[in-house]
Design an enzyme around this catalytic site. Structure first.
Site, PDB file in Angstrom:
ATOM      1  NE  ARG A  48       0.232   1.452   3.322  1.00 52.13           N
ATOM      2  CZ  ARG A  48       1.154   2.327   3.635  1.00 52.13           C
ATOM      3  NH1 ARG A  48       2.423   1.924   3.817  1.00 52.13           N
ATOM      4  NH2 ARG A  48       0.908   3.602   3.751  1.00 52.13           N
ATOM      5  NE  ARG A  85      -6.276   0.753  -1.626  1.00 51.59           N
ATOM      6  CZ  ARG A  85      -5.568   1.296  -0.624  1.00 51.59           C
ATOM      7  NH1 ARG A  85      -4.274   1.024  -0.497  1.00 51.59           N
ATOM      8  NH2 ARG A  85      -6.143   2.108   0.247  1.00 51.59           N
ATOM      9  CD  GLN A 192      -3.012   2.760   6.774  1.00 53.72           C
ATOM     10  OE1 GLN A 192      -3.613   3.137   7.775  1.00 53.72           O
ATOM     11  NE2 GLN A 192      -3.615   2.624   5.603  1.00 53.72           N
ATOM     12  CG  ASP A 233      -2.956   8.218  -1.406  1.00 51.82           C
ATOM     13  OD1 ASP A 233      -2.955   8.807  -0.314  1.00 51.82           O
ATOM     14  OD2 ASP A 233      -2.487   7.079  -1.579  1.00 51.82           O
ATOM     15  CG  ASN A 243      -2.445  11.779   2.402  1.00 54.50           C
ATOM     16  OD1 ASN A 243      -1.856  10.893   1.786  1.00 54.50           O
ATOM     17  ND2 ASN A 243      -2.138  12.065   3.658  1.00 54.50           N
TER      18      ASN A 243
HETATM   19  O1  MRU Z   1      -4.455   3.250   2.185  1.00 56.75           O
HETATM   20  P1  MRU Z   1      -2.966   3.458   2.038  1.00 56.75           P
HETATM   21  O2  MRU Z   1      -2.191   2.903   3.186  1.00 56.75           O
HETATM   22  O3  MRU Z   1      -2.486   2.978   0.691  1.00 56.75           O
HETATM   23  O4  MRU Z   1      -2.809   5.020   2.078  1.00 56.75           O
HETATM   24  C1  MRU Z   1      -1.525   5.578   1.998  1.00 56.75           C
HETATM   25  C2  MRU Z   1      -1.538   7.055   2.108  1.00 56.75           C
HETATM   26  O5  MRU Z   1      -2.563   7.684   2.184  1.00 56.75           O
HETATM   27  C3  MRU Z   1      -0.219   7.739   2.025  1.00 56.75           C
HETATM   28  O6  MRU Z   1      -0.238   8.902   2.792  1.00 56.75           O
HETATM   29  C4  MRU Z   1       0.047   8.116   0.563  1.00 56.75           C
HETATM   30  O7  MRU Z   1      -0.056   6.989  -0.263  1.00 56.75           O
HETATM   31  C5  MRU Z   1       1.360   8.728   0.361  1.00 56.75           C
HETATM   32  S1  MRU Z   1       2.625   7.553   0.697  1.00 56.75           S
HETATM   33  C6  MRU Z   1       4.007   7.872   0.006  1.00 56.75           C
END
Ligand code: MRU
Length: 345
Positions: A48, A85, A192, A233, A243
């Site tokens: 992820r 996703r 996370q 993101d 994000n």
């Molecule tokens: O759901 P995730 O864990 O994939 O979400 C990750 C995030 O929102 C991070 O902040 C984003 O991908 C930037 S990571 C370099």
């Protein structure tokens, strides 16, 4: 680089992924041999973080080419992979980049085509590491000596092909000897921050505390946070940033109390095709992520659940967007357009 923090490697015709669903208590690897394996790994969050998803998908395209007998089935596999996703633009970005290589080499015979695709996937992975290091050096200038930083979600080596985006900037500032202190949001519901960022901070020996997400507002109001640094993101052409859920509320609190708020993203996370954040598809994930903590049920199963994985922060709440090409400051629409045209920021 410490092996325990490599989210993905390609070895012996397999994409080997560090299983981020079970970190930090279990260090195990998932071996992908097909594009279906890669799609599942992205959807189920074995891997992820926007850049890591993009790099994994690139190898997924290589597998799709290996598995396909004809053009139609290859293109169907790509569409399937691309639906794993919806929010991080790095997924379609990497697939498109791989597809361009496929277009260029598809007439050259199977072996040459597969070799070209694997080379490109390796390059996407290697380029991401180089990009992260560059962004970190650029971004480190906004971190004052002695700063207390708040971050959200995981944006480190685990979220990328290596090193990290926002956490890369934080690590760089620490390496530069700036005596920083970090508060890491736990980041409900997938934790996370607690499971991954806390692990990376401990390993990097950066002084830090883990907080429940709701503690951030009080820290910001009480003047305990000098700046917020987090990832992204998908960035729209006007600078709105999607994000991890909780980013938007942090930005509102920062704006209210005059605390600088930075997003750190590679240019591959900017979606130049959408005018603003209202066009960003926001993933909604399974109710069990909210009704359960890990395997433990914490809510009645009969309750309805709303579980968006991301939110959109309006550009008005953002101080700057740190990229490998420089820091984008307001007016964001003008400066993002300059970046798209290849002009200096
Ligand atoms: O759901 P995730 O864990 O994939 O979400 C990750 C995030 O929102 C991070 O902040 C984003 O991908 C930037 S990571 C370099």
């Amino acid at each position: 680089m410490d092996e325990s923090f490599v989210a993905l490697i390609f070895k012996d015709e397999e994409l080997v992924l560090l299983d981020q669903r079970i970190l930090p208590t279990h260090v195990e690897y998932v071996h992908c041999k097909t594009y279906e394996d890669v799609e599942f790994a992205i959807r189920d969050m074995v891997v992820r973080g926007a850049p890591a998803i993009g790099a994994a998908a690139a190898y997924g395209v290589y597998f799709a080419a290996k598995q396909s007998d004809d053009e139609q089935s290859f293109l169907r596999s790509l569409a399937f992979l691309g639906n794993a996703r919806p929010t991080a633009v790095n997924l379609p970005w990497a697939i498109e980049r791989m597809k361009a290589v496929w277009q260029q080499h598809k007439g050259e015979g199977r072996e040459a085509l597969l070799a070209a695709l694997l080379l490109e996937a390796d390059e996407i992975r290697a380029e991401d590491i180089r990009t992260n290091k560059k962004m970190s050096r650029i971004g480190s200038v906004v971190v004052p000596h002695g700063a207390t930083i708040l971050t959200h979600c995981n944006t480190g080596a685990l979220a990328t092909a290596g090193w990290g985006t926002a956490l890369g900037v934080i690590k760089q500032a620490h390496w530069d000897g700036k005596e920083i202190f970090v508060y890491a949001d736990e980041t409900r519901p997938r934790l996370q921050g607690a499971r991954l960022t806390a692990w990376e901070l401990v390993e990097a020996k950066i002084p830090a505390k883990l907080i429940a997400d709701s503690a951030a507002a009080t820290l910001i109001r009480d003047g305990k946070i000098d700046l917020v640094i987090l990832g992204g993101d998908r960035v729209a052409a006007n600078g709105d940033v999607a994000n991890k859920l909780g980013t938007f509320s942090l930005s509102v609190i920062c704006k209210a109390y005059g605390v600088p708020f930075y997003s750190v993203v590679p240019v591959s996370t900017i979606d130049f095709t959408i005018p603003d954040g209202s066009h960003i598809p926001i993933e909604e994930r399974d109710a069990s992520e909210v009704t359960h903590v890990g395997e433990t049920q914490v809510a009645p199963l009969e309750i309805g659940v709303y579980n968006p994985a991301f939110d959109v922060t309006p550009h008005q709440n953002i101080t700057g967007i740190i990229t490998e090409r420089g820091i984008i400051y307001p007016p964001f629409a003008t400066n993002i357009e300059r970046l798209r045209r290849g002009e200096a920021l």
